[in-house]
Write a protein that holds these residues in place. Structure first.
Motif, short mmCIF file in Angstrom:
data_model
loop_
_atom_site.label_atom_id
_atom_site.label_comp_id
_atom_site.label_asym_id
_atom_site.label_seq_id
_atom_site.Cartn_x
_atom_site.Cartn_y
_atom_site.Cartn_z
N ALA A 19 0.84 -1.21 0.00
CA ALA A 19 0.00 0.00 0.00
C ALA A 19 0.87 1.25 0.00
CB ALA A 19 -0.92 -0.02 1.22
N ARG A 20 2.00 1.19 0.69
CA ARG A 20 2.88 2.36 0.74
C ARG A 20 3.51 2.63 -0.62
NH1 ARG A 20 5.24 5.64 4.29
NH2 ARG A 20 7.35 6.43 3.87
N HIS A 21 3.91 1.55 -1.30
CA HIS A 21 4.50 1.72 -2.63
C HIS A 21 3.47 2.27 -3.60
CE1 HIS A 21 6.18 0.53 -6.58
NE2 HIS A 21 7.34 0.81 -5.99
N GLN A 22 2.24 1.80 -3.49
CA GLN A 22 1.18 2.31 -4.36
C GLN A 22 0.93 3.80 -4.10
OE1 GLN A 22 -2.34 -0.11 -3.99
NE2 GLN A 22 -1.23 -2.02 -4.35
N GLN A 23 0.98 4.18 -2.82
CA GLN A 23 0.78 5.60 -2.50
C GLN A 23 1.95 6.43 -3.03
OE1 GLN A 23 0.65 6.64 1.65
NE2 GLN A 23 -0.55 8.50 1.27
N ASP A 24 3.17 5.85 -2.99
CA ASP A 24 4.34 6.55 -3.54
C ASP A 24 4.12 6.86 -5.03
OD1 ASP A 24 5.72 6.68 -1.20
OD2 ASP A 24 7.15 5.06 -1.68
N GLN A 25 3.54 5.91 -5.76
CA GLN A 25 3.30 6.12 -7.19
C GLN A 25 2.29 7.23 -7.42
OE1 GLN A 25 5.40 4.58 -9.25
NE2 GLN A 25 6.18 3.73 -7.31
N VAL A 26 1.27 7.29 -6.54
CA VAL A 26 0.26 8.37 -6.64
C VAL A 26 0.92 9.71 -6.36
CG1 VAL A 26 -1.86 9.32 -5.64
CG2 VAL A 26 -1.66 6.84 -6.03
N LEU A 27 1.75 9.74 -5.32
CA LEU A 27 2.43 10.99 -4.97
C LEU A 27 3.40 11.42 -6.07
CD1 LEU A 27 3.19 10.35 -1.18
CD2 LEU A 27 1.58 12.01 -2.14
N LYS A 28 4.08 10.45 -6.67
CA LYS A 28 5.02 10.78 -7.75
C LYS A 28 4.30 11.40 -8.94
CE LYS A 28 8.85 7.57 -6.90
NZ LYS A 28 9.62 6.42 -7.43
N ALA A 29 3.15 10.85 -9.29
CA ALA A 29 2.38 11.41 -10.40
C ALA A 29 1.93 12.83 -10.07
CB ALA A 29 1.16 10.53 -10.68
N SER A 30 1.53 13.07 -8.84
CA SER A 30 1.12 14.41 -8.43
C SER A 30 2.31 15.36 -8.39
CB SER A 30 0.45 14.35 -7.05
OG SER A 30 -0.72 13.55 -7.07
N LEU A 31 3.47 14.84 -7.99
CA LEU A 31 4.68 15.67 -7.94
C LEU A 31 5.08 16.13 -9.34
CD1 LEU A 31 6.87 13.79 -5.30
CD2 LEU A 31 6.04 16.13 -5.12
N ARG A 32 5.04 15.20 -10.31
CA ARG A 32 5.39 15.57 -11.69
C ARG A 32 4.46 16.67 -12.20
NH1 ARG A 32 5.49 9.87 -12.40
NH2 ARG A 32 7.60 9.01 -12.49
N GLU A 33 3.18 16.50 -11.97
CA GLU A 33 2.20 17.47 -12.44
C GLU A 33 2.38 18.83 -11.76
OE1 GLU A 33 -2.68 18.04 -12.66
OE2 GLU A 33 -1.80 16.13 -11.98
N ALA A 34 2.57 18.81 -10.44
CA ALA A 34 2.73 20.06 -9.70
C ALA A 34 4.04 20.75 -10.07
CB ALA A 34 2.67 19.78 -8.20
N HIS A 35 5.07 19.96 -10.32
CA HIS A 35 6.37 20.53 -10.67
C HIS A 35 6.27 21.33 -11.97
CE1 HIS A 35 10.69 20.92 -10.68
NE2 HIS A 35 10.80 20.34 -11.86
N GLN A 36 5.59 20.78 -12.96
CA GLN A 36 5.43 21.48 -14.23
C GLN A 36 4.44 22.63 -14.11
OE1 GLN A 36 7.18 20.98 -16.97
NE2 GLN A 36 8.34 19.29 -16.05
N GLY A 37 3.38 22.42 -13.34
CA GLY A 37 2.34 23.43 -13.24
C GLY A 37 2.72 24.66 -12.45
N HIS A 38 3.75 24.54 -11.61
CA HIS A 38 4.19 25.68 -10.81
C HIS A 38 5.57 26.18 -11.25
CE1 HIS A 38 1.03 23.94 -8.22
NE2 HIS A 38 0.84 25.18 -7.83
N ARG A 39 5.82 26.11 -12.55
CA ARG A 39 7.04 26.65 -13.16
C ARG A 39 8.33 26.07 -12.54
NH1 ARG A 39 5.92 31.54 -16.02
NH2 ARG A 39 3.74 32.13 -15.84
N LYS A 40 8.24 24.85 -12.06
CA LYS A 40 9.39 24.16 -11.46
C LYS A 40 9.99 24.95 -10.31
CE LYS A 40 10.61 22.08 -15.92
NZ LYS A 40 11.68 21.83 -16.92
N ALA A 41 9.16 25.74 -9.63
CA ALA A 41 9.67 26.65 -8.61
C ALA A 41 9.59 26.09 -7.20
CB ALA A 41 8.89 27.97 -8.66
N TYR A 42 8.85 24.98 -6.99
CA TYR A 42 8.61 24.49 -5.64
C TYR A 42 9.67 23.48 -5.21
CZ TYR A 42 3.94 26.57 -5.39
OH TYR A 42 2.90 27.45 -5.34
N GLY A 43 10.20 23.68 -4.01
CA GLY A 43 11.03 22.67 -3.38
C GLY A 43 10.17 21.77 -2.52
N ALA A 44 10.81 20.89 -1.75
CA ALA A 44 10.08 19.91 -0.95
C ALA A 44 9.11 20.55 0.04
CB ALA A 44 11.06 18.98 -0.24
N PRO A 45 9.48 21.59 0.80
CA PRO A 45 8.53 22.16 1.77
C PRO A 45 7.27 22.70 1.12
CG PRO A 45 10.77 22.86 2.29
CD PRO A 45 10.82 22.21 0.95
#
Length: 264
Positions: A19-45
């Protein structure tokens, strides 16, 4: 090779994702989308805060790990390196020039800076020392390298030709070429007072910047230098013209050398 049994290998291969690995995949997909959508400006915090707002459970540490696995980071990462002690190094020398007021005599206030000159054979760095009373260039140097030796050579020339008064202010920007220990020692040995521009405020050294602007407008930009020898010869010739012949509006339309003579 790895000491894994056949049955253990096939059991691992057929096992469903945790379940944790599956959640990691969901988070990774969201991270890719957010990274592009916010001009690659966001760090981890910031990315952590954004995903929490989207209803995804995660920690900053987990987001940091997933971002490293994806190879994504904030676009500003690495632009400003942390240098321990740098603030103390620069803040130990205040802006003495702003408190001293306008110079009333020669050899009482000097300022230094450097610029770069383009030639067909490469870049050439050019440093000068200016007497702020008359705007006269009292020292200069040239080098293929941008380092403390470039600025030290210009100051040594000025010291050998125009001995400064005791307590003469020497002003510069906050470049490491002027903050280096060997440069600071040279200034102090000459019984001069070090002064530095405020961070991010180039207007503090505006008179030297004005000289470089004038020199580039009247000499550098209209010509194309083949090599550094030609550039050095023409710039030295221009400095002599600037000091002895060029009329300065701030000096009542007199040259720096003539102004010094009249005010002596």
């Amino acid at each position: 090779m790895y000491g894994v049994s056949s049955s253990g290998y096939y059991a691992w291969k057929c096992r469903q994702e945790s379940a944790r690995h599956q959640q990691d995949q969901v988070l990774k997909a969201s991270l890719r989308e957010a990274h592009q959508g916010h001009r690659k400006a966001y760090g981890a915090p910031r990315m952590h805060r954004y995903l929490r707002q989207q209803g995804l459970a995660c920690s900053v540490r987990r987001i940091n790990r997933l971002m490293r696995e994806l190879g994504i980071k904030a676009s500003t990462t690495g632009l400003y390196a942390w240098r321990p002690g740098q603030h103390e190094l620069y803040s130990s020398t205040g802006n003495q020039l702003s408190e001293a007021g306008k110079a009333t005599a020669t050899r009482a206030q000097w300022a230094g800076d450097f610029t770069y000159i383009k030639t067909h054979s490469g870049w050439l760095y050019h440093a000068v020392v200016m007497d702020l009373y008359s705007r006269r260039i009292v020292g200069w140097s040239f080098s293929r390298k941008r380092n403390a030796e470039l600025t030290k050579s210009a100051l040594r020339m000025a010291l050998s030709r125009h001995a400064p008064r005791s307590g003469c202010i020497f002003h510069s920007d906050q470049g490491i070429e002027y903050a280096a220990h060997e440069y600071r020692d040279l200034v102090e040995q000459a019984d001069m007072v070090r002064s530095m521009s405020r961070k991010g405020n180039p207007l503090d050294n505006a008179r030297v910047e004005s000289f470089f602007h004038t020199m580039k407008a009247e000499l550098i930009h209209p010509e194309q230098f083949e090599h550094e020898i030609e550039a050095v010869a023409r710039i030295v010739e221009y400095i002599e013209f600037y000091n002895r012949e060029r009329l300065h509006s701030s000096l009542g339309y007199q040259s720096p050398v003539e102004y010094e003579k009249l005010c002596a």
